[in-house]
Design a protein around this motif. Structure first.
Motif, PDB file in Angstrom:
ATOM      1  N   ARG A  41     -43.893   1.211 -14.252  1.00 25.35           N
ATOM      2  CA  ARG A  41     -45.400   1.363 -14.931  1.00 25.35           C
ATOM      3  C   ARG A  41     -46.515   0.205 -13.942  1.00 25.35           C
ATOM      4  O   ARG A  41     -47.915   1.053 -13.675  1.00 25.35           O
ATOM      5  N   SER A  42     -45.629  -0.824 -13.665  1.00 25.65           N
ATOM      6  CA  SER A  42     -46.771  -1.989 -12.872  1.00 25.65           C
ATOM      7  C   SER A  42     -47.265  -0.777 -11.620  1.00 25.65           C
ATOM      8  O   SER A  42     -48.552  -1.016 -10.718  1.00 25.65           O
ATOM      9  N   LEU A  43     -46.120  -0.641 -10.652  1.00 25.19           N
ATOM     10  CA  LEU A  43     -47.070   0.669  -9.698  1.00 25.19           C
ATOM     11  C   LEU A  43     -47.517   1.773  -9.940  1.00 25.19           C
ATOM     12  O   LEU A  43     -48.025   2.146  -8.728  1.00 25.19           O
ATOM     13  N   GLY A  44     -47.584   2.210 -10.300  1.00 28.77           N
ATOM     14  CA  GLY A  44     -48.786   3.513 -11.064  1.00 28.77           C
ATOM     15  C   GLY A  44     -47.990   5.032 -10.512  1.00 28.77           C
ATOM     16  O   GLY A  44     -46.942   4.547  -9.726  1.00 28.77           O
ATOM     17  N   ASP A  45     -49.019   5.493 -10.040  1.00 24.63           N
ATOM     18  CA  ASP A  45     -48.793   6.402  -9.350  1.00 24.63           C
ATOM     19  C   ASP A  45     -48.823   6.458  -7.539  1.00 24.63           C
ATOM     20  O   ASP A  45     -48.371   8.100  -7.029  1.00 24.63           O
ATOM     21  N   ASN A  46     -48.770   5.477  -7.501  1.00 26.43           N
ATOM     22  CA  ASN A  46     -48.703   5.529  -6.298  1.00 26.43           C
ATOM     23  C   ASN A  46     -47.407   4.760  -4.943  1.00 26.43           C
ATOM     24  O   ASN A  46     -47.247   4.756  -4.217  1.00 26.43           O
ATOM     25  N   ALA A  47     -46.583   4.896  -6.081  1.00 24.47           N
ATOM     26  CA  ALA A  47     -45.306   3.995  -5.791  1.00 24.47           C
ATOM     27  C   ALA A  47     -43.997   4.447  -6.676  1.00 24.47           C
ATOM     28  O   ALA A  47     -44.272   5.015  -8.305  1.00 24.47           O
ATOM     29  N   THR A  48     -42.814   5.657  -6.204  1.00 29.88           N
ATOM     30  CA  THR A  48     -41.844   5.391  -6.994  1.00 29.88           C
ATOM     31  C   THR A  48     -40.755   4.380  -6.388  1.00 29.88           C
ATOM     32  O   THR A  48     -40.534   4.090  -6.136  1.00 29.88           O
ATOM     33  N   PHE A  49     -39.975   4.235  -7.460  1.00 29.65           N
ATOM     34  CA  PHE A  49     -39.011   2.834  -7.695  1.00 29.65           C
ATOM     35  C   PHE A  49     -37.842   3.484  -7.726  1.00 29.65           C
ATOM     36  O   PHE A  49     -37.256   3.998  -9.637  1.00 29.65           O
ATOM     37  N   ARG A  50     -36.495   2.942  -7.109  1.00 28.97           N
ATOM     38  CA  ARG A  50     -35.925   4.310  -7.526  1.00 28.97           C
ATOM     39  C   ARG A  50     -34.417   3.124  -6.814  1.00 28.97           C
ATOM     40  O   ARG A  50     -34.790   2.111  -6.070  1.00 28.97           O
ATOM     41  N   VAL A  51     -33.230   3.100  -7.801  1.00 28.75           N
ATOM     42  CA  VAL A  51     -31.739   2.551  -7.939  1.00 28.75           C
ATOM     43  C   VAL A  51     -31.551   3.645  -7.051  1.00 28.75           C
ATOM     44  O   VAL A  51     -31.409   4.609  -7.214  1.00 28.75           O
ATOM     45  N   ALA A  52     -30.858   3.105  -6.049  1.00 28.78           N
ATOM     46  CA  ALA A  52     -29.289   3.938  -5.718  1.00 28.78           C
ATOM     47  C   ALA A  52     -28.105   2.916  -4.384  1.00 28.78           C
ATOM     48  O   ALA A  52     -28.909   1.818  -4.274  1.00 28.78           O
ATOM     49  N   LYS A  53     -27.247   3.732  -4.183  1.00 21.71           N
ATOM     50  CA  LYS A  53     -26.133   3.346  -3.747  1.00 21.71           C
ATOM     51  C   LYS A  53     -26.136   3.185  -2.608  1.00 21.71           C
ATOM     52  O   LYS A  53     -27.505   3.807  -1.310  1.00 21.71           O
ATOM     53  N   ASN A  54     -26.130   1.695  -2.074  1.00 26.56           N
ATOM     54  CA  ASN A  54     -26.259   1.316  -0.275  1.00 26.56           C
ATOM     55  C   ASN A  54     -26.368   2.370   0.668  1.00 26.56           C
ATOM     56  O   ASN A  54     -26.743   3.458   1.708  1.00 26.56           O
ATOM     57  N   THR A  55     -25.114   3.178   0.444  1.00 28.10           N
ATOM     58  CA  THR A  55     -24.181   4.086   1.541  1.00 28.10           C
ATOM     59  C   THR A  55     -24.632   5.407   1.869  1.00 28.10           C
ATOM     60  O   THR A  55     -25.598   5.673   2.234  1.00 28.10           O
ATOM     61  N   LEU A  56     -25.427   5.147   0.248  1.00 33.51           N
ATOM     62  CA  LEU A  56     -26.377   6.805   0.031  1.00 33.51           C
ATOM     63  C   LEU A  56     -28.184   6.780   1.362  1.00 33.51           C
ATOM     64  O   LEU A  56     -28.081   7.517   1.402  1.00 33.51           O
ATOM     65  N   VAL A  57     -28.503   5.596   0.734  1.00 31.01           N
ATOM     66  CA  VAL A  57     -29.735   4.959   1.092  1.00 31.01           C
ATOM     67  C   VAL A  57     -29.620   4.656   2.580  1.00 31.01           C
ATOM     68  O   VAL A  57     -30.592   5.641   3.580  1.00 31.01           O
ATOM     69  N   LYS A  58     -28.563   4.409   3.160  1.00 28.91           N
ATOM     70  CA  LYS A  58     -28.068   4.299   4.997  1.00 28.91           C
ATOM     71  C   LYS A  58     -27.822   5.552   5.307  1.00 28.91           C
ATOM     72  O   LYS A  58     -28.941   5.455   6.833  1.00 28.91           O
ATOM     73  N   ARG A  59     -27.091   6.855   4.715  1.00 26.60           N
ATOM     74  CA  ARG A  59     -27.221   7.640   5.256  1.00 26.60           C
ATOM     75  C   ARG A  59     -28.897   8.828   5.244  1.00 26.60           C
ATOM     76  O   ARG A  59     -28.901   9.338   6.254  1.00 26.60           O
ATOM     77  N   ALA A  60     -29.346   8.554   4.362  1.00 26.23           N
ATOM     78  CA  ALA A  60     -30.787   8.614   4.057  1.00 26.23           C
ATOM     79  C   ALA A  60     -32.051   8.740   4.544  1.00 26.23           C
ATOM     80  O   ALA A  60     -32.630   9.119   5.558  1.00 26.23           O
ATOM     81  N   ALA A  61     -31.720   7.194   5.407  1.00 29.51           N
ATOM     82  CA  ALA A  61     -32.454   6.503   6.266  1.00 29.51           C
ATOM     83  C   ALA A  61     -32.227   7.220   7.339  1.00 29.51           C
ATOM     84  O   ALA A  61     -33.075   7.422   8.541  1.00 29.51           O
ATOM     85  N   ALA A  62     -30.830   7.035   7.701  1.00 25.10           N
ATOM     86  CA  ALA A  62     -30.257   7.828   9.052  1.00 25.10           C
ATOM     87  C   ALA A  62     -31.445  10.084   9.302  1.00 25.10           C
ATOM     88  O   ALA A  62     -31.443   9.645   9.822  1.00 25.10           O
ATOM     89  N   ASP A  63     -31.004  10.132   8.164  1.00 19.40           N
ATOM     90  CA  ASP A  63     -30.998  11.775   8.349  1.00 19.40           C
ATOM     91  C   ASP A  63     -32.869  11.872   8.283  1.00 19.40           C
ATOM     92  O   ASP A  63     -33.089  12.233   9.122  1.00 19.40           O
ATOM     93  N   ALA A  64     -33.792  10.837   7.740  1.00 19.68           N
ATOM     94  CA  ALA A  64     -34.796  10.416   7.651  1.00 19.68           C
ATOM     95  C   ALA A  64     -35.509  10.064   8.604  1.00 19.68           C
ATOM     96  O   ALA A  64     -36.908   9.639   8.947  1.00 19.68           O
ATOM     97  N   GLY A  65     -35.302   9.509  10.251  1.00 14.82           N
ATOM     98  CA  GLY A  65     -35.259   8.895  11.048  1.00 14.82           C
ATOM     99  C   GLY A  65     -35.882   7.559  10.551  1.00 14.82           C
ATOM    100  O   GLY A  65     -36.700   7.018  11.389  1.00 14.82           O
ATOM    101  N   VAL A  66     -35.681   6.630   9.930  1.00 14.33           N
ATOM    102  CA  VAL A  66     -35.769   5.525   9.734  1.00 14.33           C
ATOM    103  C   VAL A  66     -34.600   3.969   9.587  1.00 14.33           C
ATOM    104  O   VAL A  66     -33.251   4.162   9.646  1.00 14.33           O
ATOM    105  N   ASP A  67     -35.111   3.312  10.877  1.00 12.14           N
ATOM    106  CA  ASP A  67     -34.237   2.722  11.501  1.00 12.14           C
ATOM    107  C   ASP A  67     -34.496   1.229  11.008  1.00 12.14           C
ATOM    108  O   ASP A  67     -35.791   0.856  11.079  1.00 12.14           O
ATOM    109  N   GLY A  68     -33.197  -0.210  10.694  1.00  8.82           N
ATOM    110  CA  GLY A  68     -33.934  -1.005  10.883  1.00  8.82           C
ATOM    111  C   GLY A  68     -33.242  -1.539   9.707  1.00  8.82           C
ATOM    112  O   GLY A  68     -33.609  -2.781   9.108  1.00  8.82           O
ATOM    113  N   LEU A  69     -33.148  -0.838   7.873  1.00 13.35           N
ATOM    114  CA  LEU A  69     -32.877  -1.458   6.809  1.00 13.35           C
ATOM    115  C   LEU A  69     -31.151  -1.771   6.494  1.00 13.35           C
ATOM    116  O   LEU A  69     -31.003  -1.617   5.285  1.00 13.35           O
ATOM    117  N   ASP A  70     -30.335  -1.394   7.367  1.00 14.42           N
ATOM    118  CA  ASP A  70     -28.921  -1.371   7.065  1.00 14.42           C
ATOM    119  C   ASP A  70     -28.605  -2.963   6.746  1.00 14.42           C
ATOM    120  O   ASP A  70     -27.944  -3.261   6.264  1.00 14.42           O
TER     121      ASP A  70
END
Length: 187
Positions: A41-70
């Protein structure tokens, strides 16, 4: 063979990475469901907060071209995907982390590069875009007023000089006939 629900989750996270102007990686251990709801609620409409498994986030980041989060993806991880002003979301996360020690900002991703937790906190310390624009406009207005005064100064000096000359000539003209009263006699 990957399970369809995991494939769908990876696709959703990758889409959020692609659509976000910034992402902030946090650790949320020790937070209750009510506290997570308050954070969202404090983040408002400008951001979404999502709990996720690390392995899924790593794969998603690689798919999206996001590097450096591992290196940030260890332990219980939640990500704030910012679609609006990154400064506002960083401020909300920093304030919530200050009040709730269970939330730890690990780092983030913005403008094509990974951010450290210190950089995210520096981002949170910035003033909002509207405040910075207002300050810039005020500074520009002050400089324009100064310039207008400088450009107007020579013209007003010339006008004062012309008025002083006219006053002097008028004073001399009024004094000249007074001296001429004893002038030539009539013939």
């Amino acid at each position: 063979m990957a399970r369809p629900d995991k494939v769908e989750a990876v696709d959703e996270i990758a889409d959020r990475f692609r659509g976000a102007s910034a992402s902030v990686v946090t650790e949320y251990s020790g937070l209750s469901v009510a506290q997570l709801k308050e954070l969202r609620r404090s983040l408002g409409d400008n951001a979404t907060f999502r709990v996720a498994k690390n392995t899924l986030v790593k794969r998603a980041a690689a798919d999206a071209g996001v590097d450096g989060l591992d290196e940030l993806l260890a332990g219980p991880t939640a990500i704030a995907f910012v679609t609006g002003e990154a400064v506002d979301a960083a401020k909300a996360l920093k304030k919530f982390a200050k009040d709730n020690k269970g939330l730890v900002i690990k780092g983030g991703y913005m403008d094509g590069r990974a951010l450290t937790s210190t950089e995210v906190e520096k981002l949170a310390d910035l003033e909002s875009r509207e405040v910075l624009l207002a300050k810039l406009a005020g500074a520009m207005k002050g400089n324009l007023a100064k310039a207008a005064g400088l450009f107007q100064a020579p013209a007003s000096q010339v006008a004062r000089l012309a008025q002083a000359l006219a006053d002097k000539l008028a004073a001399e003209g009024a004094a000249a006939p007074a001296e001429g009263d004893s002038a030539p006699a009539e013939s």
